[in-house]
Enzyme design. Structure first.
Site, PDB file in Angstrom:
ATOM      1  CG  ASN A  28      -4.529   9.609  -5.006  1.00  0.00           C
ATOM      2  OD1 ASN A  28      -5.017  10.717  -4.794  1.00  0.00           O
ATOM      3  ND2 ASN A  28      -4.685   8.599  -4.193  1.00  0.00           N
ATOM      4  CG  HIS A  33       3.830  10.957  -5.350  1.00  0.00           C
ATOM      5  ND1 HIS A  33       2.664  10.700  -4.684  1.00  0.00           N
ATOM      6  CD2 HIS A  33       4.178   9.796  -5.960  1.00  0.00           C
ATOM      7  CE1 HIS A  33       2.298   9.443  -4.889  1.00  0.00           C
ATOM      8  NE2 HIS A  33       3.207   8.866  -5.652  1.00  0.00           N
ATOM      9  CB  SER A 183      -1.713   6.780  -3.667  1.00  0.00           C
ATOM     10  OG  SER A 183      -0.686   7.602  -4.185  1.00  0.00           O
ATOM     11  NE  ARG A 184      -2.617   0.093  -3.695  1.00  0.00           N
ATOM     12  CZ  ARG A 184      -1.644  -0.060  -4.607  1.00  0.00           C
ATOM     13  NH1 ARG A 184      -0.401   0.242  -4.301  1.00  0.00           N
ATOM     14  NH2 ARG A 184      -1.919  -0.509  -5.814  1.00  0.00           N
TER      15      ARG A 184
END
Ligand code: PAF
Length: 281
Positions: A28, A33, A183-184
């Protein structure tokens, strides 16, 4: 870019490869990243990324099931960032037998800060990272500063087990309003998303006060926690630590890290701000 799902394929592809730079992820992927992959590329070595949502690091009732699995989109982003090889195993491939041998960080670290609220989390992280290191055998591995405690655990893992791997830390990427990329963040509803940047603002205010010479660290943390609670957050912790040791600051501390973890609705966010320590006010 090659994508492999089994350890045997990965090993065959890496045979004869003396040096790689490794970026472990749970997928995700977002721009944060991608910046870690770009950092890995700066090493001049072929870049390997892993995508694996590691069940060992999720506690009961946490978001393991709902953690987004977005392999196709992730691979597109990794390829565009210049990643050479992706290892994306499933749980049976990573844990063909029950993982009864695990890495157990000391209680002082495993049960501190996030570990106090996520029992077993850092053992799960350290165990999977050691397994991934053994599979990939990188020379360099890149982790984000956003997971400050995780970065600290991994540096200690490498140091105490004499792993021949250089750990490189990537800076936290932030949205325009200061919210750390995660991602959260995708879990946040529209109004929660607007509110979410408050966590960073509160931590930054604490860091600024400490840098300006304020030394009542408990009061600073309590004030930030109170502001968050008043705005509707459920606060796990706000804490000031020595950035080099992650222990409570001492008179000899020169750099601080202000760490926080708090919930907006069903979403737990973490963040941290590092600062130099100014002279006492
Ligand atoms: O930071 C993460 O994404 C994970 O904790 C890691 C390091 C990939 C281990 O599962």
């Amino acid at each position: 870019m090659q994508v492999f799902h089994t350890a045997a394929e990965l090993r065959a592809a890496l045979a004869g490869q003396t040096a790689t730079a490794f970026v472990p992820t749970m997928g995700n992927l977002h721009a944060g990243h991608v910046s870690l992959v770009e950092l890995a590329k700066q090493s001049g070595q072929p870049v390997v990324a892993s995508i694996f949502v590691n069940p060992l690091q999720f506690g009961a009732g946490e978001d393991f099931e709902r953690y987004p699995r977005t392999l196709v989109a992730d691979c597109e982003k990794l390829a565009a960032a210049g990643c050479d090889l992706v290892f994306a195993p499933d749980a049976a491939e990573m844990y063909p037998a029950p993982q009864t041998f695990t890495v157990q960080p000391p209680d002082s670290l495993a049960n501190d800060l996030c570990g106090a609220f996520r029992p077993g989390h850092f053992s799960g992280v350290a165990t999977v990272v050691l397994k991934l290191f053994n599979l990939v055998q990188p020379r360099v591995a890149v982790f984000g500063r956003k997971d400050f405690q995780q970065l600290f655990v991994i540096r200690e893992l490498v140091r105490q087990f004499n792993l021949p791997i250089e750990i490189v830390a990537g800076d936290t990427l932030r949205c325009a309003d200061g919210l750390a990329m995660s991602s959260r963040n995708a879990y946040l509803g529209a109004s929660e998303r607007i509110q979410a940047a408050q966590l960073q603002r509160e931590l930054a205010a604490v860091a600024a006060a400490a840098q300006a010479g304020e030394r009542d660290f408990e009061a600073l943390a309590a004030t930030a926690g109170r502001h968050l609670k008043m705005a509707g957050w459920r606060v796990d912790y706000v804490a000031l630590r020595d950035a080099a040791t992650l222990a409570a600051p001492t008179p000899g501390s020169t750099r601080l890290v202000v760490l926080g973890a708090a919930w907006l609705g069903k979403t737990r966010l973490i963040d941290n701000i590092e600062t130099a320590l100014g002279n006492p006010a």
